[in-house]
Design a protein around this motif. Structure first.
Motif, mmCIF file in Angstrom:
data_model
loop_
_atom_site.group_PDB
_atom_site.id
_atom_site.type_symbol
_atom_site.label_atom_id
_atom_site.label_comp_id
_atom_site.label_asym_id
_atom_site.label_seq_id
_atom_site.Cartn_x
_atom_site.Cartn_y
_atom_site.Cartn_z
ATOM 1 N N MET A 98 0.807 -1.214 0.000
ATOM 2 C CA MET A 98 0.000 0.000 0.000
ATOM 3 C C MET A 98 0.849 1.277 0.000
ATOM 4 O O MET A 98 0.432 2.251 -0.604
ATOM 5 N N PRO A 99 2.033 1.300 0.629
ATOM 6 C CA PRO A 99 2.790 2.549 0.611
ATOM 7 C C PRO A 99 3.188 2.986 -0.802
ATOM 8 O O PRO A 99 3.241 4.189 -1.093
ATOM 9 N N TRP A 100 3.444 2.018 -1.677
ATOM 10 C CA TRP A 100 3.799 2.385 -3.057
ATOM 11 C C TRP A 100 2.598 2.960 -3.795
ATOM 12 O O TRP A 100 2.756 3.836 -4.661
ATOM 13 N N ILE A 101 1.400 2.513 -3.450
ATOM 14 C CA ILE A 101 0.188 3.089 -4.049
ATOM 15 C C ILE A 101 0.052 4.545 -3.617
ATOM 16 O O ILE A 101 -0.232 5.427 -4.429
ATOM 17 N N TRP A 102 0.252 4.792 -2.298
ATOM 18 C CA TRP A 102 0.211 6.181 -1.800
ATOM 19 C C TRP A 102 1.231 7.039 -2.545
ATOM 20 O O TRP A 102 0.945 8.178 -2.906
ATOM 21 N N LEU A 103 2.419 6.471 -2.761
ATOM 22 C CA LEU A 103 3.487 7.226 -3.416
ATOM 23 C C LEU A 103 3.150 7.513 -4.878
ATOM 24 O O LEU A 103 3.377 8.630 -5.364
ATOM 25 N N LEU A 104 2.582 6.535 -5.576
ATOM 26 C CA LEU A 104 2.171 6.762 -6.963
ATOM 27 C C LEU A 104 1.059 7.807 -7.041
ATOM 28 O O LEU A 104 1.072 8.673 -7.927
ATOM 29 N N LEU A 105 0.123 7.748 -6.120
ATOM 30 C CA LEU A 105 -0.937 8.764 -6.084
ATOM 31 C C LEU A 105 -0.363 10.146 -5.794
ATOM 32 O O LEU A 105 -0.776 11.136 -6.402
ATOM 33 N N ALA A 106 0.579 10.204 -4.861
ATOM 34 C CA ALA A 106 1.227 11.486 -4.546
ATOM 35 C C ALA A 106 1.913 12.049 -5.782
ATOM 36 O O ALA A 106 1.818 13.250 -6.071
#
Length: 106
Positions: free
Chosen positions: A1-9
């Motif tokens: 999930m942290p990589w999803i947050w990072l891609l969204l950011a």
């Protein structure tokens, strides 16, 4: 999930970067408000990724996505033309982002 947050950011950062010019030096209120909302959104999403990812990795990926994305959206939306050298630099940044992701334990 942290990589999803990072891609969204990174995606929101791209939108933020494109929202700066329409503010006309922050003299147009609606455009300025949109710009500020996008900026805060990008930082919020980045902070979510930072809960589980290292700061250096996260910030490098965040700014890399923003850089490549801002150039590409500039090409598509504003008909800007990067030089061949700039395109080579973007390819290197993209390769670096993939390398950082592959080298980071989740």
């Amino acid at each position: 999930m942290p990589w999803i947050w990072l891609l969204l950011a990174g995606a929101v950062e791209i939108a933020w970067a494109q929202s700066i010019k329409p503010t006309d030096g922050f003299t147009r209120l609606p455009q300025t408000l949109l710009c500020l909302v996008l900026m805060c959104g990008a930082v919020y999403l980045l902070s979510r990724a930072l809960q589980d990812l290292p700061v250096g990795t996260s910030y490098a990926v965040f700014t890399g996505i923003g850089t490549v994305g801002a150039v590409l959206t500039g090409v598509v939306l504003r008909h800007e033309t990067p030089s061949p050298v700039a395109l080579a630099g973007l390819a290197l940044i993209t390769a670096g982002l993939v390398t950082v992701h592959l080298g980071t334990a989740d």
